[in-house]
Design an enzyme around this catalytic site. Structure first.
Site, PDB file in Angstrom:
ATOM      1  N   GLY A  12       0.809  -1.218   0.000  1.00 14.28           N
ATOM      2  CA  GLY A  12       0.000   0.000   0.000  1.00 14.28           C
ATOM      3  C   GLY A  12       0.838   1.263   0.000  1.00 14.28           C
ATOM      4  CG  ASP A  13       0.182   3.936   2.184  1.00 12.51           C
ATOM      5  OD1 ASP A  13      -0.951   4.315   1.851  1.00 12.51           O
ATOM      6  OD2 ASP A  13       0.438   3.465   3.302  1.00 12.51           O
ATOM      7  N   GLY A  15       1.588   5.184  -4.146  1.00 12.63           N
ATOM      8  CA  GLY A  15       1.375   6.367  -4.983  1.00 12.63           C
ATOM      9  C   GLY A  15       0.326   6.098  -6.061  1.00 12.63           C
ATOM     10  CE  LYS A  16      -3.185   1.839  -3.689  1.00 12.00           C
ATOM     11  NZ  LYS A  16      -2.080   1.749  -2.711  1.00 12.00           N
ATOM     12  N   GLY A  17      -2.811   6.989  -6.004  1.00  7.03           N
ATOM     13  CA  GLY A  17      -3.625   8.192  -6.223  1.00  7.03           C
ATOM     14  C   GLY A  17      -2.999   9.102  -7.256  1.00  7.03           C
ATOM     15  N   GLY A  40      -5.907   5.699   1.825  1.00  7.64           N
ATOM     16  CA  GLY A  40      -5.590   7.125   1.878  1.00  7.64           C
ATOM     17  C   GLY A  40      -4.716   7.442   0.690  1.00  7.64           C
ATOM     18  CG  HIS A  41      -5.733   6.849  -2.740  1.00  8.49           C
ATOM     19  ND1 HIS A  41      -4.894   5.777  -2.587  1.00  8.49           N
ATOM     20  CD2 HIS A  41      -6.966   6.332  -2.928  1.00  8.49           C
ATOM     21  CE1 HIS A  41      -5.601   4.663  -2.692  1.00  8.49           C
ATOM     22  NE2 HIS A  41      -6.855   4.968  -2.888  1.00  8.49           N
ATOM     23  CB  THR A  42      -1.375  12.203  -0.705  1.00  5.55           C
ATOM     24  OG1 THR A  42      -1.647  11.767   0.623  1.00  5.55           O
ATOM     25  CG2 THR A  42      -1.054  13.688  -0.693  1.00  5.55           C
ATOM     26  CD  GLN A 223      -7.293  -1.215   1.139  1.00  4.55           C
ATOM     27  OE1 GLN A 223      -8.151  -1.754   0.477  1.00  4.55           O
ATOM     28  NE2 GLN A 223      -7.444   0.009   1.580  1.00  4.55           N
ATOM     29  CB  THR A 238      -7.177  -4.951   3.887  1.00  3.49           C
ATOM     30  OG1 THR A 238      -8.393  -4.284   4.243  1.00  3.49           O
ATOM     31  CG2 THR A 238      -7.154  -5.280   2.396  1.00  3.49           C
ATOM     32  N   GLY A 301      -2.086   8.578  10.162  1.00  2.00           N
ATOM     33  CA  GLY A 301      -0.928   9.365  10.601  1.00  2.00           C
ATOM     34  C   GLY A 301       0.182   8.515  11.208  1.00  2.00           C
ATOM     35  CB  VAL A 413      11.402  12.281 -10.180  1.00  4.52           C
ATOM     36  CG1 VAL A 413      12.110  11.119 -10.869  1.00  4.52           C
ATOM     37  CG2 VAL A 413      10.644  13.122 -11.211  1.00  4.52           C
TER      38      VAL A 413
HETATM   39  P1  GDP Z   1      -1.600   5.535  -2.384  1.00  9.96           P
HETATM   40  O1  GDP Z   1      -2.353   5.095  -1.182  1.00  9.96           O
HETATM   41  O2  GDP Z   1      -0.998   4.409  -3.138  1.00  9.96           O
HETATM   42  O3  GDP Z   1      -2.415   6.454  -3.264  1.00  9.96           O
HETATM   43  O4  GDP Z   1      -0.359   6.386  -1.850  1.00  9.96           O
HETATM   44  P2  GDP Z   1      -0.380   7.512  -0.704  1.00  9.96           P
HETATM   45  O5  GDP Z   1      -0.966   8.758  -1.269  1.00  9.96           O
HETATM   46  O6  GDP Z   1      -0.934   6.978   0.561  1.00  9.96           O
HETATM   47  O7  GDP Z   1       1.184   7.679  -0.431  1.00  9.96           O
HETATM   48  C1  GDP Z   1       2.064   8.070  -1.423  1.00  9.96           C
HETATM   49  C2  GDP Z   1       2.714   9.403  -1.015  1.00  9.96           C
HETATM   50  O8  GDP Z   1       3.836   9.650  -1.826  1.00  9.96           O
HETATM   51  C3  GDP Z   1       1.804  10.611  -1.188  1.00  9.96           C
HETATM   52  O9  GDP Z   1       2.098  11.537  -0.184  1.00  9.96           O
HETATM   53  C4  GDP Z   1       2.211  11.157  -2.557  1.00  9.96           C
HETATM   54  O10 GDP Z   1       1.993  12.558  -2.675  1.00  9.96           O
HETATM   55  C5  GDP Z   1       3.670  10.848  -2.573  1.00  9.96           C
HETATM   56  N1  GDP Z   1       4.250  10.548  -3.888  1.00  9.96           N
HETATM   57  C6  GDP Z   1       3.693   9.849  -4.922  1.00  9.96           C
HETATM   58  N2  GDP Z   1       4.601   9.666  -5.912  1.00  9.96           N
HETATM   59  C7  GDP Z   1       5.745  10.256  -5.480  1.00  9.96           C
HETATM   60  C8  GDP Z   1       7.067  10.378  -6.034  1.00  9.96           C
HETATM   61  O11 GDP Z   1       7.368   9.896  -7.112  1.00  9.96           O
HETATM   62  N3  GDP Z   1       7.984  11.036  -5.262  1.00  9.96           N
HETATM   63  C9  GDP Z   1       7.707  11.572  -4.049  1.00  9.96           C
HETATM   64  N4  GDP Z   1       8.670  12.199  -3.372  1.00  9.96           N
HETATM   65  N5  GDP Z   1       6.484  11.469  -3.507  1.00  9.96           N
HETATM   66  C10 GDP Z   1       5.521  10.816  -4.201  1.00  9.96           C
HETATM   67  P1  IMO Z   2      -3.928   2.525   0.490  1.00 11.68           P
HETATM   68  O1  IMO Z   2      -5.083   2.337  -0.449  1.00 11.68           O
HETATM   69  C1  IMO Z   2      -1.460   0.860   3.674  1.00 11.68           C
HETATM   70  C2  IMO Z   2      -3.415  -1.994   6.398  1.00 11.68           C
HETATM   71  C3  IMO Z   2      -3.606  -1.573   7.834  1.00 11.68           C
HETATM   72  C4  IMO Z   2      -3.514  -2.927   8.521  1.00 11.68           C
HETATM   73  C5  IMO Z   2      -4.217  -3.858   7.522  1.00 11.68           C
HETATM   74  C6  IMO Z   2      -5.671  -4.152   7.860  1.00 11.68           C
HETATM   75  O2  IMO Z   2      -3.754   3.931   0.969  1.00 11.68           O
HETATM   76  O3  IMO Z   2      -2.673   1.929  -0.064  1.00 11.68           O
HETATM   77  P2  IMO Z   2      -7.892  -2.703   7.718  1.00 11.68           P
HETATM   78  O4  IMO Z   2      -8.281  -1.419   8.397  1.00 11.68           O
HETATM   79  O5  IMO Z   2      -7.895  -2.632   6.224  1.00 11.68           O
HETATM   80  O6  IMO Z   2      -8.649  -3.888   8.237  1.00 11.68           O
HETATM   81  O7  IMO Z   2      -6.345  -2.958   8.167  1.00 11.68           O
HETATM   82  O8  IMO Z   2      -4.135  -3.223   6.273  1.00 11.68           O
HETATM   83  N1  IMO Z   2      -3.979  -1.059   5.395  1.00 11.68           N
HETATM   84  C7  IMO Z   2      -3.228  -0.246   4.624  1.00 11.68           C
HETATM   85  N2  IMO Z   2      -1.899  -0.011   4.611  1.00 11.68           N
HETATM   86  N3  IMO Z   2      -2.253   1.481   2.778  1.00 11.68           N
HETATM   87  C8  IMO Z   2      -3.593   1.236   2.763  1.00 11.68           C
HETATM   88  O9  IMO Z   2      -4.396   1.712   1.813  1.00 11.68           O
HETATM   89  C9  IMO Z   2      -4.144   0.366   3.739  1.00 11.68           C
HETATM   90  N4  IMO Z   2      -5.388  -0.077   4.013  1.00 11.68           N
HETATM   91  C10 IMO Z   2      -5.265  -0.956   5.017  1.00 11.68           C
HETATM   92  O10 IMO Z   2      -2.605  -0.702   8.264  1.00 11.68           O
HETATM   93  O11 IMO Z   2      -2.179  -3.338   8.604  1.00 11.68           O
HETATM   94 MG    MG Z   3      -2.343   5.360   0.907  1.00 10.44          MG
END
Ligand code: GDP
Ligand code: IMO
Ligand code: MG
Length: 428
Positions: A12-13, A15-17, A40-42, A223, A238, A301, A413
């Site tokens: 997860g996280d 950078g899908k958003g 959570g997508h930023t 996720q 999840t 957070g 980047v």
């Molecule tokens: P998601 O859940 O997959 O949509 O990802 P999140 O938004 O939770 O986390 C990705 C974080 O990395 C966010 O704060 C984005 O703004 C940031 N981000 C995405 N791509 C890049 C990148 O190429 N470089 C940097 N420095 N930040 C990035």
């Molecule tokens: P995005 O879409 C990262 C993790 C939680 C926990 C496990 C189960 O932003 O990538 P849950 O509340 O889903 O039952 O928790 O999954 N988790 C994530 N970790 N990015 C996410 O979403 C997540 N969604 C759930 O931290 O370990």
């Molecule tokens: Mg996220």
């Protein structure tokens, strides 16, 4: 009829958003097919920064129709809070469509999520506490409440009564909490019914018709692969299918409609919550990745656990999802390391293993075997083509591409929309 799946390759996280936003105006529909407000997508657009939880990232692109698919679980308070927040910032959310078959998260499931975690103690999952697990459990146990139930009060009451008959036993007798009244839950859900109704549709039909018109439908996963309930690091996952197969069931489209699977992977790895993580760094390098990469959860957070890139995971994600294109994000964060370790295999009880181990025990015992690549010191944030990258960064990308099992089609980047090296078009 091109349907494109976009999903996370790690935990997860990734950078899908940002990736969805990048494809933006070339899409007709963006469908969220799994998860809920655990995501959570930023997305950063110019000076504006948006944190999305429940709404598909396509909501930010004028003209795109954002869809919450049947595979999603919806906290209605969060949904309307997010809509109001975006509207207040001038984002038009009026095109949003919500599946009549999506399940809603009643407040008792948020309570149950939290008390279950407390009860598990050291065996906890580290969930986001949003009621995701209990709501998917209800779906499978056939005691869930769906969006469409809100439009038939008699049925809604019957279903809430049925669910609470079980839940109250659990809450009172096992968890020592107060029993929940049927009226309380019915009122809480009905309060949203009028506002929700105009958004609700048979989204599978809508998407089927759109695909027949040859429009572009993006299926956006919440996720990621290793958080998938079937293919992830169970039980530290999840409760939905975040892999490519889940896109079809969660949106109601046929597998043959999918022409492309785009996986997003960070140039290193992060994880939030509990569970095994072979390349995790509990030292200064881990802290540096966290600070430089700003690795703190968008939803809770919480500091994200950080580690080096893991090739067995990348190859696994390629295979499970049938990845056609890999987007490597956050390469800029790796600037400044003298040499960068990449995990090429695991040592599991003395044996060299290059695939993800079959058993949970094997994965818990896995120790990373590293190859070391040369680092670079140049700032990458203004690179827009491969030629703009320093030679060492290019070699790092080439090494990952060779060993990850999928071609790399774009490189992040920086967090902003244009801070991307596009190697090939992700849609054509
Ligand atoms: P998601 O859940 O997959 O949509 O990802 P999140 O938004 O939770 O986390 C990705 C974080 O990395 C966010 O704060 C984005 O703004 C940031 N981000 C995405 N791509 C890049 C990148 O190429 N470089 C940097 N420095 N930040 C990035
Ligand atoms: P995005 O879409 C990262 C993790 C939680 C926990 C496990 C189960 O932003 O990538 P849950 O509340 O889903 O039952 O928790 O999954 N988790 C994530 N970790 N990015 C996410 O979403 C997540 N969604 C759930 O931290 O370990
Ligand atoms: Mg996220």
């Amino acid at each position: 009829m091109p349907a494109i799946v976009l999903l996370g390759a790690q935990w997860g996280d990734e950078g899908k958003g940002k990736a969805t936003d990048l494809l933006g105006s070339r899409l007709d529909y963006v469908v969220k097919f799994n998860g809920g407000n655990n995501a959570g997508h930023t997305v950063v657009i110019g000076t504006e920064k948006y944190a999305l939880h429940l709404l598909p990232s396509g909501i930010l692109t004028p003209g795109v129709v954002p869809v919450i698919g049947n595979g999603v679980v919806i906290d209605l308070g969060v949904l309307f809070g997010e809509i109001d927040g975006l509207e207040a910032r001038g984002v038009d959310t009026s095109r949003l469509v919500v599946s009549a078959n999506a399940h809603v998260i009643p407040s008792y499931n948020r309570t149950l999520d939290k008390v279950t975690e407390r009860f598990l103690g050291s065996r906890r999952i580290g969930t986001t506490g949003r009621g995701i697990g209990p709501t998917y459990s209800d779906k499978m146990s056939r005691v869930g409440i769906r969006v469409q139930d809100l439009f038939d009060e008699k049925i809604l009451r019957q279903k809430v009564e049925g669910a609470l008959a079980q839940k109250n036993h659990l809450l009172v007798k096992v968890y020592n909490r107060r029993a929940i009244e049927v009226d309380e839950v019915v009122d809480e859900l009905l309060a949203h019914a009028d506002r929700l109704r105009p958004m609700v549709a048979d989204t599978s039909l809508l998407l089927g018709e759109s695909l027949a018109r040859d429009e572009v439908v993006l299926l956006e996963g919440g996720q990621a692969t290793l958080l998938d309930v079937d293919h992830g690091t169970y039980p530290f996952v999840t409760s939905s299918n975040a892999t490519a197969g889940g896109a079809c069931t969660g949106a109601g489209i046929p597998p043959m409609a999918v022409t492309r699977v785009i996986a997003i992977a960070k140039a290193y790895v992060t994880r939030v919550g509990e569970g095994p993580f072979p390349t995790e760094l509990c030292d200064e390098d881990g802290e540096n990745l966290r600070q430089i990469g700003r690795e703190f959860g968008t939803t809770t957070g919480r500091p994200r656990r950080c580690g080096w890139y893991d090739l067995p995971i990348a190859r696994y994600a390629s295979r499970i999802n049938g990845v056609t294109d890999l987007v490597l994000t956050k390469l800029d964060v790796l600037t400044g390391w003298e040499r960068i370790p990449v995990c090429v295999a695991y040592d599991i009880d003395g044996e060299r293993v290059t695939e993800l181990p079959m058993t949970q025990t094997g994965f818990h015992h896995a120790k990373p075997i590293y190859e070391y690549l040369q680092g670079w010191t140049e700032d990458l944030s203004s690179a827009r083509t491969l030629a703009d990258l320093p030679a060492a960064a290019r070699s790092y990308v080439e090494f990952l591409e060779e060993r990850s099992g999928s071609r790399i089609s774009a490189i992040g980047v920086g967090p902003e929309r244009d801070q991307t090296v596009v190697i090939r078009d992700l849609l054509n």
